[in-house]
Design an enzyme around this catalytic site. Structure first.
Site, PDB file in Angstrom:
ATOM      1  N   ASP A   4      12.318  -9.064 -17.681  1.00  0.00           N
ATOM      2  CA  ASP A   4      11.311  -8.622 -16.720  1.00  0.00           C
ATOM      3  C   ASP A   4      11.973  -8.445 -15.356  1.00  0.00           C
ATOM      4  O   ASP A   4      13.076  -8.938 -15.129  1.00  0.00           O
ATOM      5  CB  ASP A   4      10.165  -9.635 -16.623  1.00  0.00           C
ATOM      6  CG  ASP A   4       8.846  -8.980 -16.207  1.00  0.00           C
ATOM      7  OD1 ASP A   4       8.868  -7.796 -15.831  1.00  0.00           O
ATOM      8  OD2 ASP A   4       7.804  -9.651 -16.254  1.00  0.00           O
ATOM      9  N   ASP A   5      11.274  -7.732 -14.460  1.00  0.00           N
ATOM     10  CA  ASP A   5      11.849  -7.495 -13.137  1.00  0.00           C
ATOM     11  C   ASP A   5      11.862  -8.769 -12.300  1.00  0.00           C
ATOM     12  O   ASP A   5      12.780  -8.997 -11.510  1.00  0.00           O
ATOM     13  CB  ASP A   5      11.078  -6.388 -12.407  1.00  0.00           C
ATOM     14  CG  ASP A   5       9.580  -6.647 -12.410  1.00  0.00           C
ATOM     15  OD1 ASP A   5       9.127  -7.489 -11.624  1.00  0.00           O
ATOM     16  OD2 ASP A   5       8.867  -6.002 -13.201  1.00  0.00           O
TER      17      ASP A   5
ATOM     18  N   THR B 173       8.526  -1.683 -15.326  1.00  0.00           N
ATOM     19  CA  THR B 173       9.518  -1.740 -14.263  1.00  0.00           C
ATOM     20  C   THR B 173      10.878  -2.234 -14.730  1.00  0.00           C
ATOM     21  O   THR B 173      11.909  -1.843 -14.190  1.00  0.00           O
ATOM     22  CB  THR B 173       9.020  -2.654 -13.116  1.00  0.00           C
ATOM     23  OG1 THR B 173       7.620  -2.446 -12.932  1.00  0.00           O
ATOM     24  CG2 THR B 173       9.740  -2.348 -11.832  1.00  0.00           C
TER      25      THR B 173
ATOM     26  N   CYS C  48       0.837  -1.188   0.000  1.00  0.00           N
ATOM     27  CA  CYS C  48       0.000   0.000   0.000  1.00  0.00           C
ATOM     28  C   CYS C  48       0.878   1.246   0.000  1.00  0.00           C
ATOM     29  O   CYS C  48       2.085   1.171   0.207  1.00  0.00           O
ATOM     30  CB  CYS C  48      -0.913   0.022   1.233  1.00  0.00           C
ATOM     31  SG  CYS C  48      -2.012  -1.402   1.366  1.00  0.00           S
TER      32      CYS C  48
ATOM     33  N   TYR D  57      10.798  -4.220  -7.790  1.00  0.00           N
ATOM     34  CA  TYR D  57       9.507  -4.061  -8.477  1.00  0.00           C
ATOM     35  C   TYR D  57       8.649  -2.905  -7.995  1.00  0.00           C
ATOM     36  O   TYR D  57       8.183  -2.105  -8.795  1.00  0.00           O
ATOM     37  CB  TYR D  57       8.711  -5.370  -8.339  1.00  0.00           C
ATOM     38  CG  TYR D  57       7.310  -5.302  -8.902  1.00  0.00           C
ATOM     39  CD1 TYR D  57       7.071  -5.421 -10.269  1.00  0.00           C
ATOM     40  CD2 TYR D  57       6.207  -5.116  -8.068  1.00  0.00           C
ATOM     41  CE1 TYR D  57       5.782  -5.352 -10.781  1.00  0.00           C
ATOM     42  CE2 TYR D  57       4.915  -5.048  -8.577  1.00  0.00           C
ATOM     43  CZ  TYR D  57       4.708  -5.170  -9.929  1.00  0.00           C
ATOM     44  OH  TYR D  57       3.438  -5.098 -10.435  1.00  0.00           O
TER      45      TYR D  57
ATOM     46  N   GLY E 207      -0.896   0.646  -4.974  1.00  0.00           N
ATOM     47  CA  GLY E 207      -2.199   0.056  -4.695  1.00  0.00           C
ATOM     48  C   GLY E 207      -3.280   0.678  -5.540  1.00  0.00           C
ATOM     49  O   GLY E 207      -3.406   1.903  -5.587  1.00  0.00           O
TER      50      GLY E 207
ATOM     51  N   ASN F 181       0.809   0.455   5.872  1.00  0.00           N
ATOM     52  CA  ASN F 181       1.378  -0.303   4.767  1.00  0.00           C
ATOM     53  C   ASN F 181       2.164  -1.460   5.346  1.00  0.00           C
ATOM     54  O   ASN F 181       3.111  -1.252   6.109  1.00  0.00           O
ATOM     55  CB  ASN F 181       2.304   0.597   3.933  1.00  0.00           C
ATOM     56  CG  ASN F 181       3.123  -0.200   2.936  1.00  0.00           C
ATOM     57  OD1 ASN F 181       2.660  -1.189   2.373  1.00  0.00           O
ATOM     58  ND2 ASN F 181       4.360   0.217   2.715  1.00  0.00           N
ATOM     59  N   GLY F 182       1.792  -2.691   5.017  1.00  0.00           N
ATOM     60  CA  GLY F 182       2.514  -3.845   5.528  1.00  0.00           C
ATOM     61  C   GLY F 182       1.582  -4.965   5.922  1.00  0.00           C
ATOM     62  O   GLY F 182       0.439  -5.044   5.472  1.00  0.00           O
TER      63      GLY F 182
END
Length: 504
Positions: free
Chosen positions: A365-366, A303, A2, A257, A28, A101-102
């Site tokens: 790609d990442d 990314t 988030c 990412y 998010g 966030n987490g």
């Protein structure tokens, strides 16, 4: 994952929080929310959707006050219900709002403790509401009519002792100011910014420095692991270390990412880290495939562009943009539900055939998580006429779930779990597959010995969880709540409740 932001300003902060959330939108896309305070009166708007869709002019006008917090969300263990949009609020003590966030690894135990001992009720399945109530309870335990910064920091210290996991928090205490704190391992990022005006200092705390830059604030520093900061209504800044044994162990996947390339997290440039990822990956390809026949390097936007460009430079191979991205489709990795992810890949990317026809292409790609997206993109390259399709990942194989706030599913849904590189290449349809080595990834991000970072959380790659409280039993419970089938069941239950409500 988030995005969070909190601002103490000298004038209305609604527009600044909105602008900050748009910059953090990549963290998010499921829901967004803003809560402000004016003259001890709260104003809240939150709902499912992107920032631009949740907030209309009529909502912004109502979000009054020079202090506020905001949040953009995507679901992990919870469902995509608007009831779980943040910020959350409790009126006791003082009035406390919080955005988080987490992920808390001991959420189940905390929920029982809150009910049986703290006499608090949790209304959603969100661990953010649990964290809010733990913090509110620790504030209330002091039994004071008024609290100061030391009382607030004492409460945060007790919060750290009770909860486990990765968390970055912004909280608003009505009539007091903004409180922000970070988990003792510094897993989730949190950055402080400041702006001086004629009326006095303004402060912002956000998940990434890019939000601070976009709002015209000066980046001051990161919130240290275990540290809490308190900015009062007058703009005075206070801070204190509130954890007993903090260790700086940021999540390395932020650099791979999640974070925007123009962000600086814990003193490390995300852009520079991704350049170095490309360099080390190129050296590995030279080592294991010295007689390669790669004609062109093509990134999978967005990314991986930085790493792919540097990889091509190191190998001396042509770099080309082979996929055009539809900007109006969200990030597939954070979309709820496998069927939606599958459908969105073809809608999101369209190949430029002339860059593929008759060529041996290396797609970069990442990372590779489930493998569904990689498989479809490789097939798109073949359909566009590629002779051979090689695939490179700037990160090592993702073999273990993330327990600190990134919605990486159960082990069985991770393509890297239980397979070697040859088997993964066969599964996604690549002629050959190249993964970054973990040691090289760490060196690429850390580069020079950091004064702040002592180690990284690399649990998704090696299964070593820095909080030390994650076992097989926990991972099994996580699998039950995070699998696509579990989320589908929750969403169906929610839809049934909504339909029943509407019918009545």
């Amino acid at each position: 994952m988030c995005g969070i932001i909190g601002i103490v300003g000298r004038g209305p902060v609604n527009q600044a929080i909105y602008d900050g959330l748009t910059v953090l939108q990549h963290r998010g896309q499921d829901a967004a929310g803003i809560m402000t305070c004016d003259d001890n009166r709260l104003y809240l708007r939150k709902d499912n959707g992107l920032v631009k869709d949740v907030f209309r002019t009529r909502h912004m006008i109502r979000l009054q006050g020079n202090i506020g917090i905001g949040h953009v969300r995507y679901p992990t263990a919870g469902c995509s219900s608007s009831a779980e949009a943040q910020p959350f609020y409790v009126n006791s003590p003082y009035g406390v709002a919080l955005a988080h966030n987490g992920n808390l690894t001991n959420a189940d135990i905390l929920m029982e403790d809150l009910f049986r001992e703290d006499l608090r009720h949790i209304n959603t399945s969100s661990d953010s509401e649990i964290l809010l109530n733990v913090f509110a309870h620790e504030l209330a335990r002091q039994g004071k009519y008024r609290v100061d910064e030391n009382d607030i920091f004492d409460a945060v210290s007790r919060v750290h002792k009770r909860i486990r996991g990765g968390y970055g928090v912004v909280s608003m205490l009505i009539g007091y100011g903004i409180v922000a704190f970070r988990d003792p391992n510094g897993i989730r990022p949190l950055v402080i910014g400041k702006r001086s005006t004629a009326e006095g200092d303004e402060w912002v705390v956000a998940s990434e420095s890019v939000a601070i830059d976009a709002l015209g604030f000066e980046r001051v520093r990161d919130v240290a692991p275990g540290e809490a900061v308190f900015i009062d209504m007058a703009g005075h800044f206070h801070s204190r270390q509130c954890a007993e044994n903090p260790q700086h162990s940021p999540c390395i996947f932020e650099y791979v990412y999640f974070a925007r390339p123009d962000s600086i997290i814990d003193g490390i440039s995300v852009y520079k880290a991704r350049l170095r990822m490309g360099e080390t990956l190129a050296k590995k390809i030279e080592r294991v495939f010295p007689d390669h026949d790669i004609d062109v390097v093509i990134p999978i936007p967005d990314t991986s562009r930085t790493s792919a460009m540097q990889l091509a430079n190191e190998l001396g191979i042509l770099y080309r943009e082979g996929f055009i991205k539809n900007r109006y489709i969200g990030r597939t990795f954070i979309m709820p539900g496998q069927q939606q992810r599958k459908k969105s890949v073809r809608q999101k990317l369209n190949p430029i055939e002339l860059e593929f026809r008759g060529k041996n292409v290396l797609l970069v790609d990442d990372s590779i998580v489930r493998g569904t997206t990689s498989q479809q993109i490789i097939q798109m390259a073949r359909d566009a006429g590629a002779s051979k399709v090689y695939f490179a990942s700037a990160a090592p194989p993702v073999r273990y779930p993330n327990v600190y706030g990134i919605d990486m599913p159960s082990k069985e849904e991770l393509i890297g779990h239980g397979r070697d590189e040859t088997q993964i290449a066969e599964e996604i349809g690549a002629d050959r597959l190249f993964y970054q080595d973990l040691d090289d990834l760490i060196k690429a991000v850390l580069y020079k010995k950091s004064k702040m970072v002592t180690r990284f959380d690399t649990s998704v790659f090696n299964g070593e969880y820095v909080t030390g409280d994650v076992d097989e039993a926990y991972l099994r419970r996580l699998e039950e709540s995070r699998s696509d089938s579990a989320k589908l069941e929750r969403d169906q239950r929610e839809s049934s409740v909504i339909d029943l409500h509407n019918s009545n």
